[in-house]
Scaffold this active site. Structure first.
Site, PDB file in Angstrom:
ATOM      1  N   LYS A  52     -13.912  -1.156   5.196  1.00 56.13           N
ATOM      2  CA  LYS A  52     -14.576  -1.818   3.853  1.00 56.13           C
ATOM      3  C   LYS A  52     -15.523  -2.784   4.265  1.00 56.13           C
ATOM      4  O   LYS A  52     -16.746  -2.760   3.437  1.00 56.13           O
ATOM      5  CB  LYS A  52     -13.368  -2.355   3.167  1.00 56.13           C
ATOM      6  CG  LYS A  52     -12.049  -1.949   3.420  1.00 56.13           C
ATOM      7  CD  LYS A  52     -11.704  -0.722   2.440  1.00 56.13           C
ATOM      8  CE  LYS A  52     -10.474  -0.036   2.912  1.00 56.13           C
ATOM      9  NZ  LYS A  52     -10.055   0.917   1.968  1.00 56.13           N
ATOM     10  N   ASP A  70      -1.443  -6.179   8.605  1.00 54.32           N
ATOM     11  CA  ASP A  70      -2.347  -5.175   8.345  1.00 54.32           C
ATOM     12  C   ASP A  70      -3.585  -5.870   7.418  1.00 54.32           C
ATOM     13  O   ASP A  70      -3.469  -6.931   6.722  1.00 54.32           O
ATOM     14  CB  ASP A  70      -1.822  -4.272   7.063  1.00 54.32           C
ATOM     15  CG  ASP A  70      -2.639  -3.439   6.746  1.00 54.32           C
ATOM     16  OD1 ASP A  70      -4.204  -3.284   7.031  1.00 54.32           O
ATOM     17  OD2 ASP A  70      -2.164  -2.038   6.350  1.00 54.32           O
ATOM     18  N   TRP A  81       0.970  -1.128   0.131  1.00 60.59           N
ATOM     19  CA  TRP A  81       0.069   0.038   0.108  1.00 60.59           C
ATOM     20  C   TRP A  81       0.774   1.182  -0.139  1.00 60.59           C
ATOM     21  O   TRP A  81       1.811   1.138   0.929  1.00 60.59           O
ATOM     22  CB  TRP A  81      -0.828  -0.094   1.299  1.00 60.59           C
ATOM     23  CG  TRP A  81      -1.777   1.162   1.370  1.00 60.59           C
ATOM     24  CD1 TRP A  81      -2.577   1.665   0.418  1.00 60.59           C
ATOM     25  CD2 TRP A  81      -2.189   1.890   2.545  1.00 60.59           C
ATOM     26  NE1 TRP A  81      -3.330   2.714   0.851  1.00 60.59           N
ATOM     27  CE2 TRP A  81      -3.274   2.673   2.326  1.00 60.59           C
ATOM     28  CE3 TRP A  81      -1.489   1.586   4.039  1.00 60.59           C
ATOM     29  CZ2 TRP A  81      -3.541   3.490   3.262  1.00 60.59           C
ATOM     30  CZ3 TRP A  81      -2.203   2.470   4.927  1.00 60.59           C
ATOM     31  CH2 TRP A  81      -3.199   3.386   4.446  1.00 60.59           C
TER      32      TRP A  81
HETATM   33  C1  LMR Z   1      -6.588   2.203  -0.513  1.00 57.90           C
HETATM   34  O1  LMR Z   1      -5.725   1.573  -0.782  1.00 57.90           O
HETATM   35  O2  LMR Z   1      -7.211   2.657  -1.872  1.00 57.90           O
HETATM   36  C2  LMR Z   1      -7.438   2.553   0.604  1.00 57.90           C
HETATM   37  O3  LMR Z   1      -6.801   1.797   1.517  1.00 57.90           O
HETATM   38  C3  LMR Z   1      -7.637   3.816   0.921  1.00 57.90           C
HETATM   39  C4  LMR Z   1      -6.628   4.561   1.509  1.00 57.90           C
HETATM   40  O4  LMR Z   1      -6.606   5.505   2.468  1.00 57.90           O
HETATM   41  O5  LMR Z   1      -5.922   4.645   0.458  1.00 57.90           O
END
Ligand code: LMR
Length: 394
Positions: free
Chosen positions: A244, A209, A127
């Site tokens: 989510k 996570d 992420w």
């Molecule tokens: C995403 O990866 O799109 C979500 O987890 C929202 C975010 O806060 O980035």
């Protein structure tokens, strides 16, 4: 003083939401941020949530502060959701946090303040916000390899090799419990066992996570990796989110759960975590956590919610199949069949940054610069246009 301040670059994910909102094309498509859309392209308030809110409206008597660690009934439900009854509650220190992001930040500050010099190992890719959060918390990150050469599946040997040779005892390893963000590629149960053994042998701290429970195979199935880890590894940090799976994005409902070997260690850790929270946001907001606790403490509401979650999961899986078919129909040579092996909202499309730019500028289709697409943003309505646009940039 302020005139010297430079403009920061837009956020890799949320910056695209701003750009999308400004786009005047009525046929624009947003597959960037990880938000679920129903068949009509809406992000609904779940029926279970509406019912719970009605109940709260009628019965709530105070909006006074919560404790630093949040709503007790909520934290107990977090424990059940993560571990069922696998672990003695006394070994757990749980804090309600503002979203999963808040949990990751507090986890980072905890590692930074308690274990000076420890690094956090993150998957490449991960992420986009993960490294930035740890760096903001003053913790250095390193990467371990995750994907195979064509970026469609796990390179498990590379992962094991990197985690065996890179980290030193006391380092932390960030793992995605399910629905890996941004790739949708998850380890199998057997691979989780091997990861758990390796982390234990190398004395590494797992940070898990867990933002998409219920979006992969099911609520219990998606917890399998975490439950395997906890059988082997004596200590774990879990950053979880109900954004989510309850559709409570803007309510910021998350939790940080610390698993300690002994109740006394859990209590001491909780006291330190509370100090970190107090100097950050003081104590968490009440509403979202009350909704979740109200639903999970009521069997009928829980059933309604689980049905709705199943609907969301099935719709996403269905869109994966439809997208693969649609790309064939659009005459695209690339085989997107690999999407069917992946879990949750995200997959890598294989599009490069230039193609991603072109999708946005010429077709008003928004996906993250890495090529990550949010399958949950696809609908029967936007699929043909999406496939034509991707075919054009390819
Ligand atoms: C995403 O990866 O799109 C979500 O987890 C929202 C975010 O806060 O980035």
């Amino acid at each position: 003083m302020f005139e010297t301040i430079a403009i920061a670059p837009p956020d890799a994910i949320l910056g695209l939401t701003d750009a999308f909102q400004q786009d005047t094309n009525p046929e624009k498509i947003n597959l960037s941020v990880g938000v679920y859309k129903d068949a009509n392209g809406q992000t609904p308030v779940l029926r279970a949530v509406k019912e719970a809110e009605q109940k709260i409206l009628e019965t709530q008597t105070s909006k006074s502060y919560l404790g630093i660690d949040g709503l007790p009934g909520y934290c107990d439900q977090v424990a059940k959701m993560l571990f069922a009854d696998q672990i003695d509650r006394k070994r757990l220190a749980i804090l309600q946090t503002p979203g999963g992001t808040g949990a990751v930040r507090i986890a980072g500050e905890f590692v930074g303040s308690q274990f000076a010099g420890s690094k956090v190992w993150i998957s490449n890719p991960t992420w986009a916000n993960h490294p930035a959060i740890f760096h903001s918390a003053g913790v250095a990150t390193e990467q371990y390899r995750y994907l195979n050469g064509d970026r469609t599946g796990l390179d498990f040997d590379a992962l094991l090799e990197d985690l065996s040779s890179g980290p030193v005892p006391g380092d932390a390893v960030l793992l995605h419990a399910c629905c890996h963000n941004p790739t949708g590629v998850d380890p199998t149960a057997d691979q989780w066992r091997q990861i758990a053994e390796l982390l234990k042998a190398q004395k590494l701290l797992p940070i898990v996570d867990f933002a998409y429970q219920g979006f992969g195979q099911g609520l219990q199935e998606d917890a399998e990796g975490l439950r395997i880890l906890v059988e082997t590894c004596p200590e774990i940090l879990v950053c979880s989110s109900f954004s989510k799976n309850f559709g409570l994005y803007s309510e910021r409902v998350g939790a940080l759960t610390l698993v300690a070997q002994e109740p006394a260690a859990a209590s001491a850790a909780l006291s330190q975590l509370k100090r970190l929270v107090r100097t950050n946001y003081s104590n968490p907001p009440r509403h979202g956590a009350t909704i979740v606790a109200t639903i999970l403490q009521d069997p009928q509401l829980t059933e309604t919610w689980e049905t709705e979650l199943t609907e969301m999961r099935n719709r996403i899986a269905g869109m994966r199949t439809r997208f693969v078919q649609q790309m064939k129909t659009a005459g695209v040579n690339r085989d997107f069949q690999f999407l069917l092996q992946q879990n949750g909202m995200f997959s890598f499309s294989g599009l490069n940054p230039m193609q991603v730019d072109e999708l946005r500028s010429k077709h008003s289709v928004y996906i993250v610069g890495s090529g990550r697409i949010n399958v949950a943003g696809m609908t029967e309505h936007n699929l043909p246009r999406l496939a034509t646009a991707i075919a054009a940039v390819l």
